[in-house]
Motif scaffolding. Structure first.
Motif, PDB file in Angstrom:
ATOM      1  N   THR A 104      42.340 -14.591  22.495  1.00  0.00           N
ATOM      2  CA  THR A 104      41.777 -15.920  22.719  1.00  0.00           C
ATOM      3  C   THR A 104      42.717 -16.718  23.619  1.00  0.00           C
ATOM      4  O   THR A 104      43.928 -16.579  23.538  1.00  0.00           O
ATOM      5  CB  THR A 104      41.580 -16.649  21.374  1.00  0.00           C
TER       6      THR A 104
ATOM      7  N   SER B 108      40.008  -7.986  26.268  1.00  0.00           N
ATOM      8  CA  SER B 108      38.789  -8.784  26.312  1.00  0.00           C
ATOM      9  C   SER B 108      39.161 -10.197  25.877  1.00  0.00           C
ATOM     10  O   SER B 108      39.649 -10.385  24.766  1.00  0.00           O
ATOM     11  CB  SER B 108      37.727  -8.197  25.382  1.00  0.00           C
TER      12      SER B 108
ATOM     13  N   CYS C 159      38.537 -14.247  25.062  1.00  0.00           N
ATOM     14  CA  CYS C 159      37.558 -15.209  24.562  1.00  0.00           C
ATOM     15  C   CYS C 159      38.112 -16.623  24.709  1.00  0.00           C
ATOM     16  O   CYS C 159      39.232 -16.908  24.266  1.00  0.00           O
ATOM     17  CB  CYS C 159      37.236 -14.915  23.098  1.00  0.00           C
TER      18      CYS C 159
ATOM     19  N   ASP D 187      34.698 -21.085  22.294  1.00  0.00           N
ATOM     20  CA  ASP D 187      33.819 -20.070  21.728  1.00  0.00           C
ATOM     21  C   ASP D 187      34.389 -19.517  20.430  1.00  0.00           C
ATOM     22  O   ASP D 187      33.660 -19.287  19.456  1.00  0.00           O
ATOM     23  CB  ASP D 187      33.603 -18.931  22.726  1.00  0.00           C
ATOM     24  N   GLN D 188      35.689 -19.273  20.415  1.00  0.00           N
ATOM     25  CA  GLN D 188      36.335 -18.740  19.214  1.00  0.00           C
ATOM     26  C   GLN D 188      36.182 -19.708  18.040  1.00  0.00           C
ATOM     27  O   GLN D 188      35.843 -19.311  16.918  1.00  0.00           O
ATOM     28  CB  GLN D 188      37.812 -18.485  19.495  1.00  0.00           C
TER      29      GLN D 188
ATOM     30  N   ASN E 278      35.249 -11.966  22.823  1.00  0.00           N
ATOM     31  CA  ASN E 278      34.375 -11.776  23.980  1.00  0.00           C
ATOM     32  C   ASN E 278      34.396 -10.305  24.381  1.00  0.00           C
ATOM     33  O   ASN E 278      35.459  -9.759  24.674  1.00  0.00           O
ATOM     34  CB  ASN E 278      34.865 -12.639  25.147  1.00  0.00           C
TER      35      ASN E 278
ATOM     36  N   HIS F 248      33.506  -8.817  27.024  1.00  0.00           N
ATOM     37  CA  HIS F 248      33.657  -8.508  28.452  1.00  0.00           C
ATOM     38  C   HIS F 248      35.058  -7.978  28.703  1.00  0.00           C
ATOM     39  O   HIS F 248      36.036  -8.725  28.664  1.00  0.00           O
ATOM     40  CB  HIS F 248      33.390  -9.750  29.294  1.00  0.00           C
TER      41      HIS F 248
ATOM     42  N   SER G  31      27.510 -15.760  19.950  1.00  0.00           N
ATOM     43  CA  SER G  31      28.072 -14.953  21.035  1.00  0.00           C
ATOM     44  C   SER G  31      28.768 -15.917  21.983  1.00  0.00           C
ATOM     45  O   SER G  31      28.422 -17.103  22.039  1.00  0.00           O
ATOM     46  CB  SER G  31      26.986 -14.154  21.776  1.00  0.00           C
ATOM     47  N   PRO G  32      29.775 -15.457  22.722  1.00  0.00           N
ATOM     48  CA  PRO G  32      30.516 -16.369  23.609  1.00  0.00           C
ATOM     49  C   PRO G  32      29.638 -16.905  24.731  1.00  0.00           C
ATOM     50  O   PRO G  32      28.786 -16.198  25.271  1.00  0.00           O
ATOM     51  CB  PRO G  32      31.652 -15.502  24.135  1.00  0.00           C
ATOM     52  N   LYS G  33      29.860 -18.176  25.084  1.00  0.00           N
ATOM     53  CA  LYS G  33      29.062 -18.842  26.115  1.00  0.00           C
ATOM     54  C   LYS G  33      29.844 -19.089  27.400  1.00  0.00           C
ATOM     55  O   LYS G  33      29.256 -19.246  28.468  1.00  0.00           O
ATOM     56  CB  LYS G  33      28.559 -20.196  25.584  1.00  0.00           C
TER      57      LYS G  33
ATOM     58  N   ASP H 189      32.159 -18.015  30.370  1.00  0.00           N
ATOM     59  CA  ASP H 189      32.624 -16.790  31.022  1.00  0.00           C
ATOM     60  C   ASP H 189      34.085 -16.937  31.441  1.00  0.00           C
ATOM     61  O   ASP H 189      34.649 -18.034  31.436  1.00  0.00           O
ATOM     62  CB  ASP H 189      31.733 -16.402  32.208  1.00  0.00           C
ATOM     63  N   ARG H 190      34.695 -15.813  31.784  1.00  0.00           N
ATOM     64  CA  ARG H 190      36.127 -15.795  32.053  1.00  0.00           C
ATOM     65  C   ARG H 190      36.484 -16.659  33.264  1.00  0.00           C
ATOM     66  O   ARG H 190      37.519 -17.340  33.262  1.00  0.00           O
ATOM     67  CB  ARG H 190      36.616 -14.361  32.251  1.00  0.00           C
TER      68      ARG H 190
END
Length: 328
Positions: free
Chosen positions: A176, A213, A215, A219-220, A240, A242, A290-292, A294-295
């Protein structure tokens, strides 16, 4: 107004949880002994009437006046530079600290959420990692002090749930990131960003093919909040999915920061996981989560935070002096 105790409140994730629960209308009691936490993470809450703070080491007996509805246990060193420097304290907070807080939850009839970690999977032989995977952990390796503290933490939490009927929740947190992370704490994002801001080459350990990956913290926190209020007592992955290689991620940082540093390679640390990717199917099903973020968006927000730090903070190799906290 419900009361929630958040341990590790002055840490990166703990401070964001304090903000979220105050926003949701809770009265928050933050607890930290500042061994790795930073008082500045809570300074904005100092005058908030819905926030109280207790400076205390959770490995010692914990006394809270009045009622408690929820406890979130986030007190633990979480970065390699910390738990390798203070290994015994890391083991104690995962064992004695967790035992104390479970006892407090039992006495107060409070629901308790325990912060576990993807490190319980060790260097995984299963990819991506599901909650049913038992892990591949070197119990006596240098990282074992953190990995095994968290694995014990899960075990004693489930024992309290089964034996005492305690309402428990366990979140397995994957990497995170976001504002309030400490530079140079041994984790890849602040390490890369600190090096970029200081004009140093970015250090990649191993050949850079290992994956992570990431997050974003908002989101966390959302996943943790939903899990606490759910009816599910067993571990849930929040992260996340991804995935990206460390080498590719270093190139992303160079592009984001607009620097012209190169990537240099050093020997891979002992037991460093080669793959890390959460299977979040359970979180999607149970929590509708789910995570919203993006990186690309999250990294911009994080970089903008690091750019506000002073030159002195950028040059620090460690957050603070640990010697006063090291006893036995």
């Amino acid at each position: 107004m419900k009361n929630v105790l958040i341990t590790g409140a002055a840490g990166f994730l703990g401070s964001h949880l304090c903000d979220r629960f105050i926003k949701e209308g809770f009265h928050v009691i933050g607890m930290d002994n500042y061994i790795t936490g930073d008082p500045k993470n809570l300074v904005h809450l100092k005058e908030n009437p819905n926030f109280d703070f207790i400076e205390h080491d959770v490995t010692e007996f914990i006394k809270i006046e009045g009622g408690l509805d929820y406890i979130l246990h986030f007190a633990s060193p979480a970065s390699p530079i910390d738990y390798l420097k203070i290994p015994i304290q890391t083991l104690k907070v995962g064992s004695l600290g967790t035992h104390n807080l479970l006892g407090l939850a039992k006495a107060k009839k409070a629901r308790i959420l325990i912060a576990s970690t993807s490190e319980v999977y060790g260097d995984p032989l299963v990819h991506p990692q599901t909650e049913e995977y038992y892990g591949n952990v070197n119990t006596i390796g240098p990282r074992g002090v953190y990995d095994e503290a968290k694995r014990f933490q899960e075990s004693i939490t489930m024992a309290y749930h089964r034996f005492h009927g305690l309402e428990t929740r366990i979140v397995r947190i994957f990497n995170t990131y976001g504002p309030r992370m400490r530079l140079n704490d041994g984790r890849v994002i602040p390490a890369f960003m600190g090096q970029a801001l200081r004009g140093e080459d970015l250090t990649v350990f191993g050949d850079g093919s290992q994956t992570r990956s990431f997050c974003y913290v908002d989101d966390q926190v959302e996943g943790i909040y939903r899990l606490l209020l759910s009816d599910y007592s067993e571990p849930v992955n929040i992260g996340n999915p991804h995935e990206i290689s460390i080498k590719d991620f270093a190139e992303e940082i160079i592009k984001l920061t607009g620097t012209d540093q190169k990537v240099i390679y050093k020997e891979l640390p002992v037991d460093d996981p080669l793959q890390r990717q959460p299977d979040i199917s359970l979180a999607k099903k149970l929590l509708n989560w789910s995570p919203k973020i993006d990186r690309e968006e999250g990294m911009k927000l994080t970089f903008n935070y690091f750019k506000t730090l002073s030159a002195e903070e950028l040059l620090k190799s460690e957050h603070k002096n640990f010697e006063n906290h090291i006893r036995n």
